[in-house]
Design a protein around this motif. Structure first.
Motif, mmCIF file in Angstrom:
data_model
loop_
_atom_site.group_PDB
_atom_site.id
_atom_site.type_symbol
_atom_site.label_atom_id
_atom_site.label_comp_id
_atom_site.label_asym_id
_atom_site.label_seq_id
_atom_site.Cartn_x
_atom_site.Cartn_y
_atom_site.Cartn_z
ATOM 1 N N VAL A 157 0.845 -1.196 0.000
ATOM 2 C CA VAL A 157 0.000 0.000 0.000
ATOM 3 C C VAL A 157 0.877 1.241 0.000
ATOM 4 C CG1 VAL A 157 -1.818 1.268 1.200
ATOM 5 C CG2 VAL A 157 -1.789 -1.244 1.263
ATOM 6 N N GLY A 158 0.714 2.056 -1.035
ATOM 7 C CA GLY A 158 1.434 3.312 -1.110
ATOM 8 C C GLY A 158 0.527 4.512 -1.237
ATOM 9 N N HIS A 159 -0.762 4.327 -0.983
ATOM 10 C CA HIS A 159 -1.736 5.419 -1.069
ATOM 11 C C HIS A 159 -2.261 5.709 0.335
ATOM 12 C CE1 HIS A 159 -5.271 7.765 -2.116
ATOM 13 N NE2 HIS A 159 -4.786 7.876 -3.346
ATOM 14 N N PRO A 160 -2.187 6.958 0.805
ATOM 15 C CA PRO A 160 -2.522 7.252 2.205
ATOM 16 C C PRO A 160 -3.981 7.054 2.562
ATOM 17 C CG PRO A 160 -2.151 9.285 0.976
ATOM 18 C CD PRO A 160 -1.733 8.163 0.077
ATOM 19 N N GLU A 161 -4.874 7.026 1.572
ATOM 20 C CA GLU A 161 -6.299 6.911 1.891
ATOM 21 C C GLU A 161 -6.814 5.477 1.817
ATOM 22 O OE1 GLU A 161 -8.650 9.642 -0.371
ATOM 23 O OE2 GLU A 161 -7.225 11.272 -0.102
ATOM 24 N N PHE A 162 -6.005 4.561 1.374
ATOM 25 C CA PHE A 162 -6.467 3.176 1.235
ATOM 26 C C PHE A 162 -6.584 2.512 2.609
ATOM 27 C CE2 PHE A 162 -5.765 -1.378 0.942
ATOM 28 C CZ PHE A 162 -6.717 -1.737 0.005
ATOM 29 N N ARG A 163 -7.699 1.808 2.809
ATOM 30 C CA ARG A 163 -7.904 1.014 4.016
ATOM 31 C C ARG A 163 -8.440 -0.350 3.617
ATOM 32 N NH1 ARG A 163 -5.034 4.322 5.359
ATOM 33 N NH2 ARG A 163 -5.146 5.800 7.096
ATOM 34 N N ARG A 171 -11.911 -8.539 -4.301
ATOM 35 C CA ARG A 171 -12.808 -7.656 -5.049
ATOM 36 C C ARG A 171 -13.031 -6.350 -4.297
ATOM 37 N NH1 ARG A 171 -18.693 -9.917 -5.643
ATOM 38 N NH2 ARG A 171 -18.642 -9.346 -3.430
ATOM 39 N N ASP A 172 -13.223 -6.451 -2.992
ATOM 40 C CA ASP A 172 -13.468 -5.248 -2.196
ATOM 41 C C ASP A 172 -12.251 -4.329 -2.184
ATOM 42 O OD1 ASP A 172 -16.001 -6.187 -1.647
ATOM 43 O OD2 ASP A 172 -15.440 -7.062 0.275
ATOM 44 N N HIS A 173 -11.058 -4.906 -2.112
ATOM 45 C CA HIS A 173 -9.863 -4.065 -2.080
ATOM 46 C C HIS A 173 -9.633 -3.353 -3.404
ATOM 47 C CE1 HIS A 173 -8.277 -6.497 1.546
ATOM 48 N NE2 HIS A 173 -8.886 -5.396 1.943
ATOM 49 N N ARG A 174 -9.981 -3.986 -4.498
ATOM 50 C CA ARG A 174 -9.904 -3.281 -5.777
ATOM 51 C C ARG A 174 -10.886 -2.108 -5.792
ATOM 52 N NH1 ARG A 174 -7.646 -6.253 -10.768
ATOM 53 N NH2 ARG A 174 -8.085 -4.146 -11.503
ATOM 54 N N ARG A 175 -12.083 -2.364 -5.292
ATOM 55 C CA ARG A 175 -13.101 -1.304 -5.280
ATOM 56 C C ARG A 175 -12.671 -0.148 -4.378
ATOM 57 N NH1 ARG A 175 -16.418 -0.413 -1.476
ATOM 58 N NH2 ARG A 175 -16.216 -2.520 -0.584
ATOM 59 N N ILE A 176 -12.145 -0.462 -3.187
ATOM 60 C CA ILE A 176 -11.716 0.571 -2.241
ATOM 61 C C ILE A 176 -10.582 1.401 -2.839
ATOM 62 C CG2 ILE A 176 -10.634 0.960 -0.001
ATOM 63 C CD1 ILE A 176 -12.149 -1.617 0.935
ATOM 64 N N ALA A 177 -9.627 0.723 -3.475
ATOM 65 C CA ALA A 177 -8.502 1.436 -4.080
ATOM 66 C C ALA A 177 -8.984 2.365 -5.193
ATOM 67 C CB ALA A 177 -7.486 0.433 -4.621
ATOM 68 N N GLU A 178 -9.851 1.874 -6.032
ATOM 69 C CA GLU A 178 -10.346 2.696 -7.143
ATOM 70 C C GLU A 178 -11.142 3.884 -6.631
ATOM 71 O OE1 GLU A 178 -12.335 -0.304 -9.342
ATOM 72 O OE2 GLU A 178 -10.468 -1.204 -10.091
#
Length: 206
Positions: A125-131, A140-147
């Motif tokens: 994880v290199g994006h500060p808003e990703f959880r 599938r959920d992590h792809r959706r959260i990242a996008e």
């Protein structure tokens, strides 16, 4: 890269209860944890164990007895935005430094190594808003959260990272494809491969 390694120190590997008693499951889980920590270091990572209870390992330990999702999210938040952080599950008994280096070095602000059945076995994880959200089909959920966070996503397709050791049948993979502490413990405990009708299984000789 900093790496968080979640570990259930209280009730590890309950789905192996048909073949291992409680003490054996705990021993195997700790052996796999040691193997994963070694693989993280071989990939150039700096591991911290995120454990549900104190555990004696050769790495810093952060104790958090909450469910996986809030515990990992707090660890991600505390890591800060300056450097990426990985989340690598402690039961990836086939993980190697090379496999994790592919994850750590992949392009993308969120890099996902899917598990079998729709789970997520490792993340970088290199994006500060990703959880994270480990409920249900987390890949599938992590792809959706990242996008939704505007993060670029890439996927690492790796047999070594997709295989977590949860079920008795998974022990075949440890004996076939790994040579770390967990595999050595299985052999010392009397487990060996047996082949019948072209299929491999694990039997216990003693």
């Amino acid at each position: 890269m900093r790496a968080v390694v979640p570990f259930d120190a209280d009730r590890p590997k309950t789905r192996l209860a048909d073949v291992l008693d409680e003490r054996e499951r705990s021993t195997l889980a700790r052996a796999m944890l040691a193997d994963v920590l070694a693989a993280v270091r071989a990939a150039g990572g700096e591991p911290t164990v995120l454990s549900t209870a104190p555990v004696d390992v050769d790495a810093p330990v952060r104790v958090d007895d909450r469910a996986l999702t809030p515990a990992v999210n707090d660890a991600l938040a505390d890591a800060g935005p300056d450097r990426p952080v990985a989340v690598v599950m402690a039961d990836l008994g086939l993980a190697t430094g090379d496999a994790l280096a592919d994850l750590f070095d992949a392009d993308g602000e969120v890099v996902i190594a899917p598990g079998r059945g729709g789970g997520t076995n490792a993340l970088a994880v290199g994006h500060p808003e990703f959880r994270v959200d480990y409920h249900g089909l987390s890949y599938r959920d992590h792809r959706r959260i990242a996008e939704a966070a505007g993060a670029s996503v890439s996927v690492v397709d790796s047999q070594r990272l997709s295989t977590d050791i949860d079920e008795p049948a998974d022990l075949v993979e440890l004996l076939l494809h790994a040579d770390g502490r967990a595999t050595a413990w299985l052999r010392d405990a009397g487990f060996e491969l047996a082949v019948e009708d072209g299929r491999a299984d694990v039997v216990r000789s003693r």
